[in-house]
Write a protein that holds these residues in place. Structure first.
Motif, PDB file in Angstrom:
ATOM      1  N   ALA A 162     -31.967 -49.457   3.150  1.00 37.42           N
ATOM      2  CA  ALA A 162     -30.784 -49.633   2.307  1.00 37.42           C
ATOM      3  C   ALA A 162     -29.542 -49.066   2.979  1.00 37.42           C
ATOM      4  CB  ALA A 162     -31.017 -48.950   0.960  1.00 37.42           C
ATOM      5  N   TYR A 163     -29.690 -47.913   3.610  1.00 37.15           N
ATOM      6  CA  TYR A 163     -28.563 -47.254   4.284  1.00 37.15           C
ATOM      7  C   TYR A 163     -27.975 -48.162   5.357  1.00 37.15           C
ATOM      8  CZ  TYR A 163     -26.139 -42.894   5.704  1.00 37.15           C
ATOM      9  OH  TYR A 163     -25.216 -41.915   5.962  1.00 37.15           O
ATOM     10  N   ASN A 164     -28.855 -48.780   6.148  1.00 37.09           N
ATOM     11  CA  ASN A 164     -28.380 -49.630   7.239  1.00 37.09           C
ATOM     12  C   ASN A 164     -27.728 -50.916   6.739  1.00 37.09           C
ATOM     13  OD1 ASN A 164     -28.953 -47.991   9.482  1.00 37.09           O
ATOM     14  ND2 ASN A 164     -31.104 -48.620   9.496  1.00 37.09           N
ATOM     15  N   LEU A 165     -28.070 -51.364   5.542  1.00 36.24           N
ATOM     16  CA  LEU A 165     -27.371 -52.516   4.964  1.00 36.24           C
ATOM     17  C   LEU A 165     -25.930 -52.168   4.603  1.00 36.24           C
ATOM     18  CD1 LEU A 165     -29.890 -54.288   2.559  1.00 36.24           C
ATOM     19  CD2 LEU A 165     -29.128 -55.031   4.817  1.00 36.24           C
ATOM     20  N   LEU A 166     -25.669 -50.871   4.467  1.00 39.79           N
ATOM     21  CA  LEU A 166     -24.329 -50.419   4.083  1.00 39.79           C
ATOM     22  C   LEU A 166     -23.572 -49.844   5.272  1.00 39.79           C
ATOM     23  CD1 LEU A 166     -25.304 -48.799   0.667  1.00 39.79           C
ATOM     24  CD2 LEU A 166     -24.108 -50.980   1.032  1.00 39.79           C
ATOM     25  N   LEU A 167     -23.986 -50.232   6.469  1.00 32.34           N
ATOM     26  CA  LEU A 167     -23.260 -49.899   7.696  1.00 32.34           C
ATOM     27  C   LEU A 167     -22.903 -51.208   8.401  1.00 32.34           C
ATOM     28  CD1 LEU A 167     -25.402 -46.952   9.160  1.00 32.34           C
ATOM     29  CD2 LEU A 167     -23.147 -46.780   8.076  1.00 32.34           C
ATOM     30  N   PRO A 168     -21.694 -51.308   8.943  1.00 28.49           N
ATOM     31  CA  PRO A 168     -21.328 -52.529   9.676  1.00 28.49           C
ATOM     32  C   PRO A 168     -22.093 -52.629  10.988  1.00 28.49           C
ATOM     33  CG  PRO A 168     -19.613 -50.875   9.893  1.00 28.49           C
ATOM     34  CD  PRO A 168     -20.597 -50.329   8.898  1.00 28.49           C
ATOM     35  N   ASP A 169     -22.209 -53.820  11.523  1.00 32.81           N
ATOM     36  CA  ASP A 169     -22.864 -54.024  12.814  1.00 32.81           C
ATOM     37  C   ASP A 169     -22.299 -53.056  13.837  1.00 32.81           C
ATOM     38  OD1 ASP A 169     -24.651 -56.417  12.486  1.00 32.81           O
ATOM     39  OD2 ASP A 169     -22.771 -57.273  11.777  1.00 32.81           O
ATOM     40  N   GLY A 170     -23.186 -52.510  14.675  1.00 34.03           N
ATOM     41  CA  GLY A 170     -22.785 -51.528  15.675  1.00 34.03           C
ATOM     42  C   GLY A 170     -23.188 -50.124  15.284  1.00 34.03           C
ATOM     43  N   TYR A 171     -23.565 -49.946  14.006  1.00 39.73           N
ATOM     44  CA  TYR A 171     -23.953 -48.631  13.500  1.00 39.73           C
ATOM     45  C   TYR A 171     -25.266 -48.737  12.732  1.00 39.73           C
ATOM     46  CZ  TYR A 171     -19.184 -47.374  14.661  1.00 39.73           C
ATOM     47  OH  TYR A 171     -18.016 -47.162  15.345  1.00 39.73           O
TER      48      TYR A 171
ATOM     49  N   GLN B 151     -35.254 -49.457  13.678  1.00 40.96           N
ATOM     50  CA  GLN B 151     -34.300 -49.327  12.586  1.00 40.96           C
ATOM     51  C   GLN B 151     -34.652 -50.319  11.474  1.00 40.96           C
ATOM     52  OE1 GLN B 151     -32.840 -49.401  16.040  1.00 40.96           O
ATOM     53  NE2 GLN B 151     -33.384 -47.273  15.684  1.00 40.96           N
ATOM     54  N   GLU B 152     -34.887 -49.791  10.287  1.00 45.09           N
ATOM     55  CA  GLU B 152     -35.116 -50.655   9.128  1.00 45.09           C
ATOM     56  C   GLU B 152     -33.763 -51.123   8.606  1.00 45.09           C
ATOM     57  OE1 GLU B 152     -37.897 -49.075   6.213  1.00 45.09           O
ATOM     58  OE2 GLU B 152     -38.575 -47.629   7.717  1.00 45.09           O
ATOM     59  N   VAL B 153     -33.632 -52.421   8.430  1.00 49.32           N
ATOM     60  CA  VAL B 153     -32.411 -53.015   7.889  1.00 49.32           C
ATOM     61  C   VAL B 153     -32.836 -53.870   6.707  1.00 49.32           C
ATOM     62  CG1 VAL B 153     -30.373 -54.416   8.345  1.00 49.32           C
ATOM     63  CG2 VAL B 153     -31.352 -53.020  10.178  1.00 49.32           C
ATOM     64  N   GLY B 154     -32.573 -53.382   5.510  1.00 48.52           N
ATOM     65  CA  GLY B 154     -33.135 -54.032   4.342  1.00 48.52           C
ATOM     66  C   GLY B 154     -34.642 -53.847   4.363  1.00 48.52           C
ATOM     67  N   ALA B 155     -35.372 -54.927   4.166  1.00 49.79           N
ATOM     68  CA  ALA B 155     -36.826 -54.861   4.223  1.00 49.79           C
ATOM     69  C   ALA B 155     -37.350 -55.170   5.629  1.00 49.79           C
ATOM     70  CB  ALA B 155     -37.431 -55.846   3.219  1.00 49.79           C
ATOM     71  N   GLY B 156     -36.447 -55.509   6.548  1.00 49.62           N
ATOM     72  CA  GLY B 156     -36.852 -55.855   7.908  1.00 49.62           C
ATOM     73  C   GLY B 156     -36.767 -54.679   8.861  1.00 49.62           C
ATOM     74  N   LYS B 157     -37.199 -54.924  10.090  1.00 44.56           N
ATOM     75  CA  LYS B 157     -37.201 -53.884  11.110  1.00 44.56           C
ATOM     76  C   LYS B 157     -36.646 -54.438  12.417  1.00 44.56           C
ATOM     77  CE  LYS B 157     -41.220 -51.422   9.209  1.00 44.56           C
ATOM     78  NZ  LYS B 157     -42.561 -50.862   9.506  1.00 44.56           N
ATOM     79  N   ASN B 158     -35.848 -53.617  13.094  1.00 44.46           N
ATOM     80  CA  ASN B 158     -35.247 -54.004  14.376  1.00 44.46           C
ATOM     81  C   ASN B 158     -35.633 -53.006  15.456  1.00 44.46           C
ATOM     82  OD1 ASN B 158     -33.886 -56.127  13.136  1.00 44.46           O
ATOM     83  ND2 ASN B 158     -32.008 -54.962  12.846  1.00 44.46           N
TER      84      ASN B 158
END
Length: 264
Positions: free
Chosen positions: A139-148, A158-165
């Motif tokens: 959830a935190y990463n969904l509230l950060l702009p690309d690059g962060y 890095q989890e972004v939403g329910a996905g992983k990068n």
């Protein structure tokens, strides 16, 4: 508000899209200040439009000062509309101003379906935003702009939403490692660079089994971890040379030899 250079090495457009950093201690304060300056023209537009008929609300180019270069470049790649870019910036400003990052799952859950749709499109998510399916990191990463991004459990993913990068270099990598990476990959096609991101990730973290992620095999904030990893990979290449296609061996040998030289 974005990674513009690492030491003296400036990332190219492909590298820029893949570089990430942790939001520093001043990130949220700087964002809110930039957003306040960005909002100012729209609040006075009606007054100034009489003397300046061309006066309009801020352009997409202006929003780069708030969201960062990486976000603006990824918005262009994804085809994110100006309306969605502005709406997403407003959502982030609310999150940063109202304590939303203390409990990002709850903040996302408080958004309307329309606002959740903005977040979904800003990150080009396949599925709608469903806060109940994600961790605090996601959830935190969904509230950060690309690059962060953040990596709360330090597993290199890095989890972004329910996905992983999976990205490389890790968020806490030494500056020399970041510079070495940019130099070694500056002329690579994006697909090749992503392949070496995976190789470097596995070098540091090993191969995940049954989707079980763990800690790094060595401290990722110390340059010796990268030096040792590269040496081990080069040694493995020689050991497995006979079973590796000649072209792949030559590519990997050249890349890891280059990294070894750059990490000295």
């Amino acid at each position: 508000m974005s990674i513009k250079s690492v030491d003296n090495t400036t990332p190219n457009a492909i590298q820029q899209r893949h570089l990430i950093q942790s939001p520093g201690k001043n990130f949220f304060t700087d964002f809110k200040a930039a957003y306040a300056r960005y909002e100012l023209p729209s609040t006075t537009a009606s007054e100034s439009s009489v003397s300046d008929p061309q006066n309009q609300t801020p352009s997409v180019a202006g929003i780069a000062d708030v969201m960062g270069l990486t976000f603006s470049e990824m918005a262009a790649v994804r085809g994110t509309s100006t309306q969605d870019q502005n709406a997403y910036a407003a959502i982030l400003n609310r999150a940063y101003s109202q304590g939303g990052m203390d409990d990002p799952v709850a903040f996302l859950n408080s958004l309307t379906k329309e606002e959740q749709g903005v977040v979904q499109r800003a990150h080009l998510l396949v599925d709608p935003v469903e806060p109940s399916t994600m961790s605090k990191e996601g959830a935190y990463n969904l509230l950060l702009p690309d690059g962060y991004q953040v990596d709360f459990n330090h597993d290199g993913i890095q989890e972004v939403g329910a996905g992983k990068n999976i990205t490389f270099p890790p968020l806490d990598a030494p500056e020399q490692v970041k510079q070495a990476w940019l130099t070694a990959t500056k002329d690579m096609a994006e697909g090749d660079m992503m392949t070496y991101q995976l190789k470097m990730h596995f070098m540091l973290y090993g191969v995940d089994i049954n989707d079980q992620t763990g800690k790094a095999l060595a401290p990722t904030d110390q340059i010796d971890s990268y030096r040792d990893g590269v040496d081990k990979f080069l040694a493995w290449l020689e050991y497995a040379k006979a079973s590796i296609p000649a072209e792949q061996y030559a590519r990997d040998k050249a890349f890891f030899s280059d990294m070894k030289r750059l990490l000295i």
